[in-house]
Design a protein around this motif. Sequence first.
Motif, PDB file in Angstrom:
ATOM      1  N   VAL A  29       0.982  -1.385   0.141  1.00 43.98           N
ATOM      2  CA  VAL A  29       0.156  -0.016   0.138  1.00 43.98           C
ATOM      3  C   VAL A  29       0.700   1.176  -0.295  1.00 43.98           C
ATOM      4  CG1 VAL A  29      -1.817   1.245   0.782  1.00 43.98           C
ATOM      5  CG2 VAL A  29      -1.033  -0.900   1.349  1.00 43.98           C
ATOM      6  N   THR A  30       1.974   0.763   0.739  1.00 47.23           N
ATOM      7  CA  THR A  30       2.464   2.429   1.234  1.00 47.23           C
ATOM      8  C   THR A  30       3.577   2.721  -0.425  1.00 47.23           C
ATOM      9  OG1 THR A  30       4.527   1.371   1.651  1.00 47.23           O
ATOM     10  CG2 THR A  30       3.129   2.089   3.670  1.00 47.23           C
ATOM     11  N   GLY A  31       3.712   1.463  -1.375  1.00 49.36           N
ATOM     12  CA  GLY A  31       4.888   1.913  -2.646  1.00 49.36           C
ATOM     13  C   GLY A  31       3.898   2.095  -3.167  1.00 49.36           C
ATOM     14  N   ALA A  32       2.236   2.101  -3.666  1.00 49.86           N
ATOM     15  CA  ALA A  32       1.114   2.397  -3.756  1.00 49.86           C
ATOM     16  C   ALA A  32       1.247   3.690  -3.850  1.00 49.86           C
ATOM     17  CB  ALA A  32      -0.599   1.728  -3.801  1.00 49.86           C
ATOM     18  N   ALA A  33       1.304   4.225  -2.667  1.00 46.43           N
ATOM     19  CA  ALA A  33       1.229   5.726  -2.089  1.00 46.43           C
ATOM     20  C   ALA A  33       2.004   6.496  -2.842  1.00 46.43           C
ATOM     21  CB  ALA A  33       1.479   5.891  -1.094  1.00 46.43           C
ATOM     22  N   VAL A  34       3.407   5.782  -2.886  1.00 49.44           N
ATOM     23  CA  VAL A  34       4.886   6.633  -3.844  1.00 49.44           C
ATOM     24  C   VAL A  34       4.471   6.540  -5.108  1.00 49.44           C
ATOM     25  CG1 VAL A  34       7.498   5.782  -4.584  1.00 49.44           C
ATOM     26  CG2 VAL A  34       6.292   5.326  -2.396  1.00 49.44           C
ATOM     27  N   ARG A  35       3.946   5.778  -6.269  1.00 54.56           N
ATOM     28  CA  ARG A  35       3.223   5.579  -6.982  1.00 54.56           C
ATOM     29  C   ARG A  35       1.883   6.640  -7.298  1.00 54.56           C
ATOM     30  NH1 ARG A  35       0.006   2.429 -10.456  1.00 54.56           N
ATOM     31  NH2 ARG A  35      -0.060   0.926  -8.230  1.00 54.56           N
ATOM     32  N   LEU A  36       0.850   7.030  -6.293  1.00 48.84           N
ATOM     33  CA  LEU A  36      -0.104   7.342  -7.070  1.00 48.84           C
ATOM     34  C   LEU A  36       0.108   9.065  -6.271  1.00 48.84           C
ATOM     35  CD1 LEU A  36      -2.791   5.134  -5.524  1.00 48.84           C
ATOM     36  CD2 LEU A  36      -2.120   5.843  -8.042  1.00 48.84           C
ATOM     37  N   THR A  37       1.634   9.422  -5.872  1.00 53.62           N
ATOM     38  CA  THR A  37       2.178  10.542  -5.758  1.00 53.62           C
ATOM     39  C   THR A  37       3.184  11.172  -6.329  1.00 53.62           C
ATOM     40  OG1 THR A  37       3.331  10.291  -3.387  1.00 53.62           O
ATOM     41  CG2 THR A  37       0.895  10.498  -3.894  1.00 53.62           C
ATOM     42  N   LYS A  38       3.381  10.418  -7.362  1.00 54.70           N
ATOM     43  CA  LYS A  38       4.075  10.346  -8.354  1.00 54.70           C
ATOM     44  C   LYS A  38       5.395  10.885  -7.533  1.00 54.70           C
ATOM     45  CE  LYS A  38       1.188  13.013 -11.846  1.00 54.70           C
ATOM     46  NZ  LYS A  38       1.393  12.117 -12.301  1.00 54.70           N
ATOM     47  N   SER A  39       5.653   9.852  -6.801  1.00 56.33           N
ATOM     48  CA  SER A  39       6.761   9.962  -5.678  1.00 56.33           C
ATOM     49  C   SER A  39       7.987   9.080  -6.291  1.00 56.33           C
ATOM     50  CB  SER A  39       6.662  10.337  -4.324  1.00 56.33           C
ATOM     51  OG  SER A  39       5.688  11.279  -3.967  1.00 56.33           O
ATOM     52  N   GLY A  40       8.158   8.565  -7.457  1.00 58.00           N
ATOM     53  CA  GLY A  40       8.309   7.823  -7.503  1.00 58.00           C
ATOM     54  C   GLY A  40      10.463   7.856  -7.742  1.00 58.00           C
ATOM     55  N   LEU A  41      10.524   8.842  -8.225  1.00 55.43           N
ATOM     56  CA  LEU A  41      11.785   9.049  -8.385  1.00 55.43           C
ATOM     57  C   LEU A  41      11.869  10.526  -7.174  1.00 55.43           C
ATOM     58  CD1 LEU A  41      12.503   9.641 -12.396  1.00 55.43           C
ATOM     59  CD2 LEU A  41      12.897   7.483 -10.526  1.00 55.43           C
ATOM     60  N   GLY A  42      11.326  10.403  -6.156  1.00 57.06           N
ATOM     61  CA  GLY A  42      11.187  11.784  -5.029  1.00 57.06           C
ATOM     62  C   GLY A  42      12.835  11.197  -4.504  1.00 57.06           C
ATOM     63  N   CYS A  43      13.574  10.035  -4.641  1.00 60.60           N
ATOM     64  CA  CYS A  43      14.854   9.824  -4.443  1.00 60.60           C
ATOM     65  C   CYS A  43      15.044   9.287  -5.476  1.00 60.60           C
ATOM     66  CB  CYS A  43      14.854   9.061  -3.370  1.00 60.60           C
ATOM     67  SG  CYS A  43      14.436   9.588  -1.789  1.00 60.60           S
ATOM     68  N   PRO A  44      15.737  10.184  -6.315  1.00 60.48           N
ATOM     69  CA  PRO A  44      16.076   9.610  -7.650  1.00 60.48           C
ATOM     70  C   PRO A  44      17.309   8.835  -8.236  1.00 60.48           C
ATOM     71  CG  PRO A  44      17.010  11.946  -7.480  1.00 60.48           C
ATOM     72  CD  PRO A  44      16.586  11.483  -6.021  1.00 60.48           C
ATOM     73  N   THR A  45      18.449   8.438  -6.861  1.00 66.58           N
ATOM     74  CA  THR A  45      19.026   7.382  -7.094  1.00 66.58           C
ATOM     75  C   THR A  45      19.527   6.704  -6.139  1.00 66.58           C
ATOM     76  OG1 THR A  45      21.448   7.016  -7.506  1.00 66.58           O
ATOM     77  CG2 THR A  45      20.721   9.171  -5.517  1.00 66.58           C
ATOM     78  N   TRP A  46      19.833   5.553  -6.129  1.00 64.22           N
ATOM     79  CA  TRP A  46      19.788   4.386  -5.225  1.00 64.22           C
ATOM     80  C   TRP A  46      21.270   3.598  -4.410  1.00 64.22           C
ATOM     81  CZ3 TRP A  46      21.247  -0.818  -4.803  1.00 64.22           C
ATOM     82  CH2 TRP A  46      20.055  -1.562  -3.607  1.00 64.22           C
ATOM     83  N   PRO A  47      22.017   3.544  -3.963  1.00 61.83           N
ATOM     84  CA  PRO A  47      21.257   3.051  -2.768  1.00 61.83           C
ATOM     85  C   PRO A  47      21.545   4.415  -1.404  1.00 61.83           C
ATOM     86  CG  PRO A  47      23.040   2.686  -2.590  1.00 61.83           C
ATOM     87  CD  PRO A  47      23.019   2.725  -4.015  1.00 61.83           C
ATOM     88  N   ARG A  48      22.012   6.025  -1.952  1.00 63.80           N
ATOM     89  CA  ARG A  48      21.924   6.520  -1.768  1.00 63.80           C
ATOM     90  C   ARG A  48      20.352   7.461  -2.312  1.00 63.80           C
ATOM     91  NH1 ARG A  48      26.914   9.544  -0.539  1.00 63.80           N
ATOM     92  NH2 ARG A  48      28.677   8.073  -0.684  1.00 63.80           N
ATOM     93  N   CYS A  49      19.708   8.845  -1.581  1.00 61.25           N
ATOM     94  CA  CYS A  49      18.289   8.860  -1.869  1.00 61.25           C
ATOM     95  C   CYS A  49      18.778  10.343  -3.175  1.00 61.25           C
ATOM     96  CB  CYS A  49      17.834  10.191  -0.429  1.00 61.25           C
ATOM     97  SG  CYS A  49      16.221  10.202  -0.789  1.00 61.25           S
ATOM     98  N   THR A  50      20.272  10.673  -2.253  1.00 60.22           N
ATOM     99  CA  THR A  50      20.787  11.989  -3.749  1.00 60.22           C
ATOM    100  C   THR A  50      22.571  11.368  -4.196  1.00 60.22           C
ATOM    101  OG1 THR A  50      22.111  13.639  -2.034  1.00 60.22           O
ATOM    102  CG2 THR A  50      19.305  13.454  -2.700  1.00 60.22           C
ATOM    103  N   ASP A  51      23.213  11.943  -4.496  1.00 57.55           N
ATOM    104  CA  ASP A  51      24.482  11.070  -4.873  1.00 57.55           C
ATOM    105  C   ASP A  51      24.760  11.601  -3.763  1.00 57.55           C
ATOM    106  OD1 ASP A  51      23.948  10.899  -7.407  1.00 57.55           O
ATOM    107  OD2 ASP A  51      24.663  13.034  -8.381  1.00 57.55           O
ATOM    108  N   GLU A  52      24.610  13.042  -2.678  1.00 58.12           N
ATOM    109  CA  GLU A  52      25.784  13.322  -1.540  1.00 58.12           C
ATOM    110  C   GLU A  52      24.779  12.753  -0.470  1.00 58.12           C
ATOM    111  OE1 GLU A  52      24.485  15.587  -3.784  1.00 58.12           O
ATOM    112  OE2 GLU A  52      26.058  15.462  -5.210  1.00 58.12           O
ATOM    113  N   SER A  53      24.210  12.069  -0.931  1.00 58.27           N
ATOM    114  CA  SER A  53      23.267  12.445   0.740  1.00 58.27           C
ATOM    115  C   SER A  53      22.629  10.784   0.824  1.00 58.27           C
ATOM    116  CB  SER A  53      22.099  12.946   1.378  1.00 58.27           C
ATOM    117  OG  SER A  53      21.012  12.888   2.235  1.00 58.27           O
TER     118      SER A  53
END
Length: 309
Positions: A29-53
């Motif tokens: 359900v929370t994964g659905a919330a990520v997709r439905l709020t257009k937050s799938g790339l809210g953290c644009p990389t992985w395993p970091r959330c950003t290139d620096e953090s």
Amino acid sequence: MDSRPLRRLGSSLRGLALASLIANIGIIVTGAAVRLTKSGLGCPTWPRCTDESYTTTPEMGINGVIEFGNRLLTFVLVAIAIACVLGALARRRRSLVKLAVAVAIGIPGQGVIGGITVLTNLNPWVVGLHFILSIALVAGAYALWRRVDEGDGDPVPLVPAPLRQLAWVTVAAGFAVIAAGVVVTGSGPHSGDQGAKRNGLDPVQISQVHADLVFLLIGLTVALWFALRAVNAPAAAVRAAAVLFGVEMGQGLIGFVQYFTHLPVALVAAHMLGSALVWTSTLAVLWSLRSRPALTPATPARVSEPIPA
């Protein structure tokens, strides 16, 4: 070394397994919330959330918070899974340990697939695999929960073989419905990000395939319910089939309403939850058709005393 904490985990294993089941459904359900709020790339990389953090930053806004929050839930699932493994070890039952370990290994594996979805800019086929693996983890957690109170003896069938085969066909149809639903999602508008690609299939046609499979599943469930009543199957089995039918009808209603109302996010989220509930209800039917009594240790034969000559 004090073994009391381990023994407490062993005595709480059924509750821990249920918590694992609920958590694995919850992250769908929370994964659905990520997709439905257009937050799938809210953290644009992985395993970091950003290139620096490794964590979200204020500049990323609410989408970063939603995506990062969903990533944190993986650690909750891991913690519960580790507790289940320790509880299973305390029970000293190999069958429980195998199930608990399988779920515990699957959760970080699922996290890796989630990372790949980000690195592939939410490729719909990878996103679909991410969901299918969640369904597999739900099955593993459900099996662990049910096996805790069972013995390790061979399963004893409670209904004739044709009915067990019909139940397996129903399970296969249920999985096919879920898989087709994943493909429908990959063709629809809720991609998880404004720029994410779709799978290129015609949403109307693939939705029709999905609906046809739903009708097949409902028909099989009704047939199974009547067949169970005809052979005087245990009340629990008949009840499980009735519950499955009720869940299917509720899920079908949500599916049709969301389709004809152009996929409002609240109904899509409810449909995602419903898919997990249909799956667990299907597994419940399968489980109700057999029992697994505890093994009783064999009583050694009594050796008679030799008769004096």
